[in-house]
Enzyme design. Structure first.
Site, PDB file in Angstrom:
ATOM      1  N   HIS A 275       0.790  -1.226   0.000  1.00 31.96           N
ATOM      2  CA  HIS A 275       0.000   0.000   0.000  1.00 31.96           C
ATOM      3  C   HIS A 275       0.829   1.286   0.000  1.00 31.96           C
ATOM      4  O   HIS A 275       0.268   2.372   0.011  1.00 31.96           O
ATOM      5  CB  HIS A 275      -0.968   0.025   1.192  1.00 31.96           C
ATOM      6  CG  HIS A 275      -0.274   0.201   2.516  1.00 31.96           C
ATOM      7  ND1 HIS A 275       0.248  -0.845   3.224  1.00 31.96           N
ATOM      8  CD2 HIS A 275      -0.014   1.312   3.242  1.00 31.96           C
ATOM      9  CE1 HIS A 275       0.793  -0.400   4.339  1.00 31.96           C
ATOM     10  NE2 HIS A 275       0.658   0.917   4.385  1.00 31.96           N
TER      11      HIS A 275
HETATM   12  C1  UD1 Z   1      -2.217   5.542   5.704  1.00 30.19           C
HETATM   13  C2  UD1 Z   1      -0.924   6.079   6.299  1.00 30.19           C
HETATM   14  C3  UD1 Z   1       0.178   5.044   6.166  1.00 30.19           C
HETATM   15  C4  UD1 Z   1      -0.249   3.729   6.760  1.00 30.19           C
HETATM   16  C5  UD1 Z   1      -1.576   3.283   6.184  1.00 30.19           C
HETATM   17  C6  UD1 Z   1      -2.051   2.061   6.903  1.00 30.19           C
HETATM   18  C7  UD1 Z   1      -0.628   8.500   6.098  1.00 30.19           C
HETATM   19  C8  UD1 Z   1       0.085   9.576   5.383  1.00 30.19           C
HETATM   20  N1  UD1 Z   1      -0.487   7.279   5.593  1.00 30.19           N
HETATM   21  O1  UD1 Z   1      -2.000   5.337   4.333  1.00 30.19           O
HETATM   22  O2  UD1 Z   1       1.331   5.500   6.839  1.00 30.19           O
HETATM   23  O3  UD1 Z   1       0.742   2.772   6.499  1.00 30.19           O
HETATM   24  O4  UD1 Z   1      -2.547   4.320   6.352  1.00 30.19           O
HETATM   25  O5  UD1 Z   1      -2.977   1.333   6.166  1.00 30.19           O
HETATM   26  O6  UD1 Z   1      -1.263   8.749   7.079  1.00 30.19           O
HETATM   27  N2  UD1 Z   1      -9.415   4.544   1.588  1.00 30.19           N
HETATM   28  C9  UD1 Z   1     -10.613   3.883   1.510  1.00 30.19           C
HETATM   29  N3  UD1 Z   1     -11.204   3.497   2.671  1.00 30.19           N
HETATM   30  C10 UD1 Z   1     -10.677   3.739   3.893  1.00 30.19           C
HETATM   31  C11 UD1 Z   1      -9.470   4.431   3.956  1.00 30.19           C
HETATM   32  C12 UD1 Z   1      -8.840   4.819   2.792  1.00 30.19           C
HETATM   33  O7  UD1 Z   1     -11.142   3.633   0.426  1.00 30.19           O
HETATM   34  O8  UD1 Z   1     -11.280   3.349   4.910  1.00 30.19           O
HETATM   35  C13 UD1 Z   1      -8.746   4.940   0.318  1.00 30.19           C
HETATM   36  C14 UD1 Z   1      -9.083   6.350  -0.142  1.00 30.19           C
HETATM   37  O9  UD1 Z   1      -9.155   6.329  -1.530  1.00 30.19           O
HETATM   38  C15 UD1 Z   1      -7.866   7.129   0.286  1.00 30.19           C
HETATM   39  C16 UD1 Z   1      -6.741   6.111   0.163  1.00 30.19           C
HETATM   40  O10 UD1 Z   1      -7.334   4.883   0.512  1.00 30.19           O
HETATM   41  O11 UD1 Z   1      -7.637   8.268  -0.500  1.00 30.19           O
HETATM   42  C17 UD1 Z   1      -5.557   6.415   1.049  1.00 30.19           C
HETATM   43  O12 UD1 Z   1      -5.970   6.555   2.431  1.00 30.19           O
HETATM   44  P1  UD1 Z   1      -5.088   7.447   3.448  1.00 30.19           P
HETATM   45  O13 UD1 Z   1      -5.599   7.282   4.818  1.00 30.19           O
HETATM   46  O14 UD1 Z   1      -4.921   8.814   2.933  1.00 30.19           O
HETATM   47  O15 UD1 Z   1      -3.655   6.813   3.335  1.00 30.19           O
HETATM   48  P2  UD1 Z   1      -3.219   5.282   3.336  1.00 30.19           P
HETATM   49  O16 UD1 Z   1      -2.612   4.990   2.015  1.00 30.19           O
HETATM   50  O17 UD1 Z   1      -4.317   4.440   3.832  1.00 30.19           O
HETATM   51  N1  UDP Z   2      -3.617  -5.899   8.622  1.00 34.07           N
HETATM   52  C1  UDP Z   2      -4.921  -6.392   8.677  1.00 34.07           C
HETATM   53  N2  UDP Z   2      -5.571  -6.680   7.505  1.00 34.07           N
HETATM   54  C2  UDP Z   2      -4.995  -6.534   6.288  1.00 34.07           C
HETATM   55  C3  UDP Z   2      -3.657  -6.020   6.245  1.00 34.07           C
HETATM   56  C4  UDP Z   2      -3.013  -5.701   7.431  1.00 34.07           C
HETATM   57  O1  UDP Z   2      -5.463  -6.586   9.764  1.00 34.07           O
HETATM   58  O2  UDP Z   2      -5.633  -6.844   5.268  1.00 34.07           O
HETATM   59  C5  UDP Z   2      -2.949  -5.545   9.896  1.00 34.07           C
HETATM   60  C6  UDP Z   2      -1.567  -6.109  10.108  1.00 34.07           C
HETATM   61  O3  UDP Z   2      -1.620  -7.388  10.692  1.00 34.07           O
HETATM   62  C7  UDP Z   2      -0.959  -5.075  11.045  1.00 34.07           C
HETATM   63  C8  UDP Z   2      -1.573  -3.780  10.575  1.00 34.07           C
HETATM   64  O4  UDP Z   2      -2.770  -4.135   9.884  1.00 34.07           O
HETATM   65  O5  UDP Z   2      -1.367  -5.323  12.383  1.00 34.07           O
HETATM   66  C9  UDP Z   2      -0.625  -3.073   9.655  1.00 34.07           C
HETATM   67  O6  UDP Z   2      -1.302  -2.064   8.986  1.00 34.07           O
HETATM   68  P1  UDP Z   2      -0.828  -1.506   7.575  1.00 34.07           P
HETATM   69  O7  UDP Z   2      -0.004  -2.499   6.851  1.00 34.07           O
HETATM   70  O8  UDP Z   2      -2.051  -0.996   6.907  1.00 34.07           O
HETATM   71  O9  UDP Z   2       0.018  -0.205   7.986  1.00 34.07           O
HETATM   72  P2  UDP Z   2       1.567   0.029   8.344  1.00 34.07           P
HETATM   73  O10 UDP Z   2       1.937  -0.905   9.417  1.00 34.07           O
HETATM   74  O11 UDP Z   2       2.346  -0.151   7.090  1.00 34.07           O
HETATM   75  O12 UDP Z   2       1.591   1.447   8.762  1.00 34.07           O
END
Ligand code: UD1
Ligand code: UDP
Length: 369
Positions: A214
């Site tokens: 991601h």
């Molecule tokens: C965010 C964090 C990242 C973390 C990740 C965990 C920041 C800058 N990034 O990234 O560090 O590793 O979360 O998963 O804070 N979206 C949905 N549904 C949701 C949430 C998001 O569809 O419930 C989609 C939207 O299109 C959104 C995109 O995902 O624009 C990105 O979501 P966002 O929270 O901005 O950043 P992540 O890539 O999820």
């Molecule tokens: N995770 C989850 N479902 C998924 C992918 C990840 O429950 O489909 C959990 C994973 O086990 C860990 C956390 O989400 O506990 C990590 O989140 P993510 O990879 O989104 O963010 P990051 O750690 O890179 O910030």
């Protein structure tokens, strides 16, 4: 303005700010340990993640209390999202002034909460302080640096974080090595990760590679996604690939045809218990997740991290993690699947023992006296 009563007392709460998937996993043991001490707490959900599979499922799986408030901030560009987070959090902290704000990890909700709290004169505690990738192209690196700068208490998950904080001039009396609360959650739920049951329920093959990607650097550019898709198809030629797809990359991977290979299985994001069961049952994991690098370290599952760097080097020195590029992914995975690499390279990282939440709660309650 901050109230004069100590955080966690009846007059003023410890406010936990959570918003994104990894925050929930990290906060759960801290909230639980503080609850055990009778602290007055408030869980503030920013709404950065909002789909049931990105948010509510974690509250159900982990027994986290329903958030006291959900700010419903949602998605946006970095500036738009961070600004909306700050406006919502300023209102929240003004209406319900906490004695302490606890923030987790490195997401936009983390840095927004630290900025707002610091300007309102509310002390900030940062859980997972001091991690550094030294790569400012990662938005998280900027969030980490700013958050640590503003934090009165820095809770470090691994020893090298202490050196990073010292190098940035953070006074050692603010820094506490407490271990890793994400690993508390993992260890506390070990008997609930049933890989066989998940395999049966989802009709998964006996041997598979679990994938999760991601990071913007991997999933935002369609050409890059097309290249990664070609590599994952090569992996699928030798082992089934199961990938719960983060919403950030879903459209791009769909357009690139990732699911067109007969041995690639794309899933919706999984809840925590299912996802760790998937990881536990995997022959190897391909990821760019921070948390997954740590969880595989403890589960002993080989982890190939598709990134040029990691802010979590203990997962390499003490765990099963290795960094791979898109071009060496397939060859490295071949070796791993053939058992030609050690599964665990070192001992468990120090204090990743399931008691970090207690250590953090102990410092928070002592600090407030
Ligand atoms: C965010 C964090 C990242 C973390 C990740 C965990 C920041 C800058 N990034 O990234 O560090 O590793 O979360 O998963 O804070 N979206 C949905 N549904 C949701 C949430 C998001 O569809 O419930 C989609 C939207 O299109 C959104 C995109 O995902 O624009 C990105 O979501 P966002 O929270 O901005 O950043 P992540 O890539 O999820
Ligand atoms: N995770 C989850 N479902 C998924 C992918 C990840 O429950 O489909 C959990 C994973 O086990 C860990 C956390 O989400 O506990 C990590 O989140 P993510 O990879 O989104 O963010 P990051 O750690 O890179 O910030």
């Amino acid at each position: 303005m901050a109230t004069s009563a100590p955080p966690g007392s009846q007059d003023t709460a410890i406010a936990h700010v959570v918003g994104a998937r990894p925050n929930f996993v990290k906060a759960a043991p801290v909230v639980s340990a503080l609850r055990g001490r009778g602290a007055h707490q408030r869980v503030v959900h920013t709404g950065q993640h909002y789909d049931d599979r990105m948010s509510a499922v974690f509250f159900r799986d982990l027994g986290l209390p329903t958030p006291d408030v959900d700010l419903g901030v949602g998605s946006g560009s970095h500036a738009a999202q961070t600004a909306a987070l700050m406006v919502g959090l300023e209102r929240e902290f003004t209406e319900n002034t906490p004695g302490m704000v606890v923030v987790y990890g490195d997401v936009n909700s983390t840095v927004a909460a630290a900025l707002v709290a610091a300007k309102l004169g509310v002390p900030v505690a940062h859980v997972e302080a001091g991690l550094r990738s030294f790569d400012n192209t990662m938005p998280e690196e900027i969030n980490r640096r700013v958050t640590d700068r503003l934090s009165d208490l820095c809770f470090a998950t691994s020893p090298e974080a202490i050196g990073h904080l010292a190098a940035e001039g953070v006074s050692p009396d603010r820094v506490h090595l407490v271990g890793n609360p994400m690993i508390d959650t993992l260890l506390g739920n070990l008997d609930r990760f049933d890989a066989q049951a998940l395999r049966a329920r989802l009709d998964l093959p006996e041997r598979y590679v679990a994938a999760t990607l991601h990071r913007p650097a991997n999933v935002d550019d369609p050409d890059n996604v097309a290249r990664l898709t070609a590599r994952l198809h090569e992996v699928a030629d030798v082992a089934d690939v199961v990938m719960p797809v983060h919403p950030r990359g879903k459209a791009a991977f769909d357009r690139a045809g990732l699911g067109d290979h007969p041995r690639v299985r794309l899933l919706e994001p999984l809840g925590y218990l299912d996802f760790v069961a998937l990881t536990r049952g995997a022959a190897a994991v391909v990821t760019d997740s921070g948390g997954v690098q740590e969880e595989t370290t403890i589960l002993g599952v080989p982890c190939l991290t598709l990134r040029p760097n990691t802010e979590r080097p203990v997962t390499i020195t003490h765990g099963t993690n290795q960094l791979v590029t898109e071009s060496d992914l397939v060859a490295t995975l071949d070796k791993v699947l053939d058992g030609r690499v050690d599964e665990r390279i070192g001992d468990t990282p120090p204090l990743w023992d399931g008691r970090s939440g207690e250590r953090i709660a102990s410092v928070l309650t002592r600090w407030s006296r």
